[in-house]
Design an enzyme around this catalytic site. Structure first.
Site, PDB file in Angstrom:
ATOM      1  N   ASN A 192       1.244  -9.494  -5.394  1.00  0.00           N
ATOM      2  CA  ASN A 192       0.514  -8.279  -4.664  1.00  0.00           C
ATOM      3  C   ASN A 192       1.605  -7.298  -4.390  1.00  0.00           C
ATOM      4  OD1 ASN A 192       1.036  -7.732  -1.734  1.00  0.00           O
ATOM      5  ND2 ASN A 192       1.155  -9.840  -1.754  1.00  0.00           N
ATOM      6  N   ILE A 198       0.753  -4.582  -2.297  1.00  0.00           N
ATOM      7  CA  ILE A 198      -0.166  -3.761  -1.516  1.00  0.00           C
ATOM      8  C   ILE A 198       0.462  -2.883  -0.663  1.00  0.00           C
ATOM      9  CG2 ILE A 198      -1.988  -3.892   0.380  1.00  0.00           C
ATOM     10  CD1 ILE A 198      -2.687  -5.017  -1.963  1.00  0.00           C
ATOM     11  N   GLY A 199       1.746  -2.794  -0.420  1.00  0.00           N
ATOM     12  CA  GLY A 199       2.631  -2.077   0.550  1.00  0.00           C
ATOM     13  C   GLY A 199       2.325  -1.943   1.987  1.00  0.00           C
ATOM     14  N   LEU A 200       1.584  -3.052   2.526  1.00  0.00           N
ATOM     15  CA  LEU A 200       1.313  -3.248   4.101  1.00  0.00           C
ATOM     16  C   LEU A 200       0.518  -1.953   4.588  1.00  0.00           C
ATOM     17  CD1 LEU A 200       4.893  -4.207   5.165  1.00  0.00           C
ATOM     18  CD2 LEU A 200       2.915  -5.434   5.163  1.00  0.00           C
ATOM     19  N   CYS A 238      10.007  -6.022   5.184  1.00  0.00           N
ATOM     20  CA  CYS A 238      10.141  -4.763   4.855  1.00  0.00           C
ATOM     21  C   CYS A 238      11.264  -4.230   4.630  1.00  0.00           C
ATOM     22  CB  CYS A 238       9.522  -4.049   6.473  1.00  0.00           C
ATOM     23  SG  CYS A 238       7.977  -4.476   7.063  1.00  0.00           S
ATOM     24  N   GLY A 294       1.429 -21.483  -0.241  1.00  0.00           N
ATOM     25  CA  GLY A 294       0.634 -22.346  -1.395  1.00  0.00           C
ATOM     26  C   GLY A 294      -0.266 -23.316  -0.803  1.00  0.00           C
TER      27      GLY A 294
END
Length: 301
Positions: A68, A70-72, A129, A243
């Protein structure tokens, strides 16, 4: 049987939580499960201002998991406090808020706002980040940067602080010790492992961002190893994730030294996973005549 665990003075009814970014803020999953059956709901990352996230495509399936980027994406702390906290307060579960930012000042602004809300039990700080003031290297990939942000957040936080560590480092114990020395109350790990997927027919990157964070069953052995190392390097509690698909996986993390566990990618596959894991831990305790779940923590020989 006693399934309660206590982290940094906060008591949870069981050691099962949600991994940030995989559960929204609980609203989306409340039609499937009773959130009151969870030890805690860990929210998606909250920033000081709304973040639009990365361009699409930003999710891809890979063998044994997913990528992913998503970019937070999030609506910002104002919307979060107005909409999501009142919703979560309806349930008998602890609320842990994940915090993200681009500068230390961004994080501090959110932490101070969240400090005004007594319903929030703990803060989880996403140090994966990119630090825009330091050439976009993640806060969690440099021990000095991790120490600085931990120390600064602790000086402003009203709630206990969990530092969520990145696995994309050479030595996870160095990062764990740095966070502990700077005042962290607990650690959570692992965050996603950086990966990539290429479409060989189009000869293009599958994700618009080129790279993404890999999660899912394939990363579990790496996560168990890092949780074991971190838990034995520090005295503060560790929340293990990476996981977890079922109760057996969760118990593996507890035996490795985790005081609690978080379920992530499997929420997308089976929205009942968290409750099934909590029930499965109880069944395991019954089978092996274990009175307190805390007796499992770090009990591997």
């Amino acid at each position: 049987m006693n399934t309660q665990v206590t982290l940094a003075g906060v008591t949870f009814k069981n050691p099962v939580m949600t991994a940030s970014g995989t559960f929204g803020s609980g609203m989306e999953y409340s039609e499937f499960i009773d959130l009151s059956r969870l030890g805690a709901v860990v929210t998606k990352g909250v920033a000081n201002v709304p973040w639009p996230g990365n361009p699409v495509p930003r999710v891809a399936e890979v063998y044994g998991g997913m990528l992913n980027a998503i970019g937070l994406q999030n609506p910002g702390v104002d919307v979060f406090l107005k909409r999501d906290i009142p919703f979560l307060k309806q349930y008998d579960t602890k609320i842990i808020v994940n915090v993200c930012g681009k500068t230390v000042a961004d994080y501090v602004e959110v932490v101070e706002r969240l400090g005004e809300e007594p319903a929030i039990a703990m803060l989880e700080i996403n140090v994966s980040c990119p630090n825009v003031k330091e050439g976009a290297i993640a806060f969690g990939q440099n021990a000095d940067a991790l120490s600085d942000i931990t120390r600064e957040i602790k000086s402003h936080a009203k709630q206990p602080v969990i530092m969520k560590l990145s696995p994309n480092v050479t030595d996870i114990t160095e990062m764990a010790k740095a966070a502990e020395a700077a005042g962290a109350d607990a650690l959570s790990l692992i965050n996603t492992i950086t990966g990539m997927k290429i479409d060989i027919h189009r000869r293009k990157f599958v994700l618009a961002n080129k790279t993404g964070g890999m999660s899912g069953p394939a990363i579990k052995p790496v996560a168990v190893r890092m949780v074991y190392q971190a838990a034995h390097a520090v005295k503060i509690p560790v929340i293990g994730m990476g996981g977890i698909s079922n109760a057996d996986d969760a118990i593996e993390f507890l035996l490795a030294g985790a005081s609690a566990v978080s379920v992530g990618a499997m929420n997308f596959v089976n929205p009942y996973t968290t409750v099934e894991v909590a029930e499965g831990i109880r069944d395991y305790m019954e089978k092996y005549h274990i009175e307190n779940v805390t007796d499992l923590i770090g009990a591997v020989e």
